[in-house]
Design an enzyme around this catalytic site. Structure first.
Site, PDB file in Angstrom:
ATOM      1  CB  CYS A   9     -40.175  28.717  -8.102  1.00  0.00           C
ATOM      2  SG  CYS A   9     -39.718  28.085  -6.474  1.00  0.00           S
ATOM      3  CG  ASN A  12     -41.084  23.986  -3.232  1.00  0.00           C
ATOM      4  OD1 ASN A  12     -41.390  22.951  -2.655  1.00  0.00           O
ATOM      5  ND2 ASN A  12     -41.830  25.061  -3.156  1.00  0.00           N
ATOM      6  CB  CYS A  14     -36.463  31.573  -3.238  1.00  0.00           C
ATOM      7  SG  CYS A  14     -34.798  31.365  -2.561  1.00  0.00           S
ATOM      8  NE  ARG A  15     -38.118  32.037  -8.370  1.00  0.00           N
ATOM      9  CZ  ARG A  15     -37.832  31.638  -9.595  1.00  0.00           C
ATOM     10  NH1 ARG A  15     -38.115  32.422 -10.610  1.00  0.00           N
ATOM     11  NH2 ARG A  15     -37.298  30.459  -9.809  1.00  0.00           N
ATOM     12  CB  SER A  16     -43.115  28.206  -5.503  1.00  0.00           C
ATOM     13  OG  SER A  16     -42.219  27.225  -5.059  1.00  0.00           O
ATOM     14  CG  ASP A 124     -34.302  32.095  -8.468  1.00  0.00           C
ATOM     15  OD1 ASP A 124     -34.328  32.324  -7.247  1.00  0.00           O
ATOM     16  OD2 ASP A 124     -34.195  30.954  -8.945  1.00  0.00           O
TER      17      ASP A 124
HETATM   18  P1  4NP Z   1     -36.452  29.295  -6.246  1.00  0.00           P
HETATM   19  O1  4NP Z   1     -34.915  29.722  -6.176  1.00  0.00           O
HETATM   20  O2  4NP Z   1     -36.648  28.644  -7.587  1.00  0.00           O
HETATM   21  O3  4NP Z   1     -37.176  30.607  -6.153  1.00  0.00           O
HETATM   22  O4  4NP Z   1     -36.692  28.388  -5.079  1.00  0.00           O
HETATM   23  C1  4NP Z   1     -33.854  28.813  -6.320  1.00  0.00           C
HETATM   24  C2  4NP Z   1     -33.348  28.192  -5.223  1.00  0.00           C
HETATM   25  C3  4NP Z   1     -32.270  27.339  -5.349  1.00  0.00           C
HETATM   26  C4  4NP Z   1     -31.692  27.124  -6.595  1.00  0.00           C
HETATM   27  C5  4NP Z   1     -32.216  27.768  -7.702  1.00  0.00           C
HETATM   28  C6  4NP Z   1     -33.291  28.603  -7.567  1.00  0.00           C
HETATM   29  N1  4NP Z   1     -30.570  26.306  -6.726  1.00  0.00           N
HETATM   30  O5  4NP Z   1     -29.923  26.333  -7.779  1.00  0.00           O
HETATM   31  O6  4NP Z   1     -30.232  25.570  -5.773  1.00  0.00           O
END
Ligand code: 4NP
Length: 153
Positions: A9, A12, A14-16, A124
């Site tokens: 994702c 790294n 939340c989703r993955s 997300d």
């Molecule tokens: P992920 O979510 O891609 O599912 O881990 C996010 C976590 C943090 C950020 C963006 C997406 N960020 O902008 O810090």
């Protein structure tokens, strides 16, 4: 040892990592041997534990994410995994931009493994704040992914 699958994702956190934890639990429950990891196309959270609200939502469903740590996706991952599973189209583009010449490793959208769900991306939850909605999608796609892997020779 079973296939090596990498979930990707953006952050790294939340989703993955949630996908990694859910698929690991489902694979163990089914007795499937599979090697799992996750990574982010950004290095923004390198070395960090998953996002606390994501850990909490997963824990309410019995998934332990506390031991996972974020890392950035790297071109060597194409050689180190048999399948790369991305959460959205932007992840796919960022991963494909790093593909080494002639690498055959497939990159698939996670939601392709949930054909009856009318979503092609896992939104997300860092932005939507819908951690349970993300987990609903991840659990459904995890089931489809493991069915697909179990059906392979
Ligand atoms: P992920 O979510 O891609 O599912 O881990 C996010 C976590 C943090 C950020 C963006 C997406 N960020 O902008 O810090």
């Amino acid at each position: 040892m079973g296939p090596r699958v990498l979930f990707v994702c953006l952050g790294n956190i939340c989703r993955s990592p949630a996908a990694e934890a859910v698929v690991r639990a489902q694979a163990e429950a089914r007795g499937l041997a599979i090697r799992l990891d996750s990574a982010g196309t950004s290095g923004w959270h390198e070395g960090e534990a998953p996002y606390p609200p994501m850990i909490a939502a997963a824990a309410r469903r019995g998934y332990d994410m506390t031991q996972l740590r974020a890392r950035r996706f790297r071109p060597e991952d194409f050689a180190n995994f048999d399948l790369i599973v991305v959460m959205d189209h932007a992840n796919r583009q960022a991963v494909d931009d790093l593909r080494p010449p002639n690498s055959p490793t497939p990159v698939r959208l996670f939601m392709d493994y949930a054909p009856r769900v009318a979503a092609d991306e896992v939104p997300d939850p860092y932005y939507t704040r819908d951690f349970d909605g993300a987990l609903d999608l991840i659990e459904t796609a995890a089931d489809g992914l493991l069915r697909a892997l179990a059906a392979q020779p």
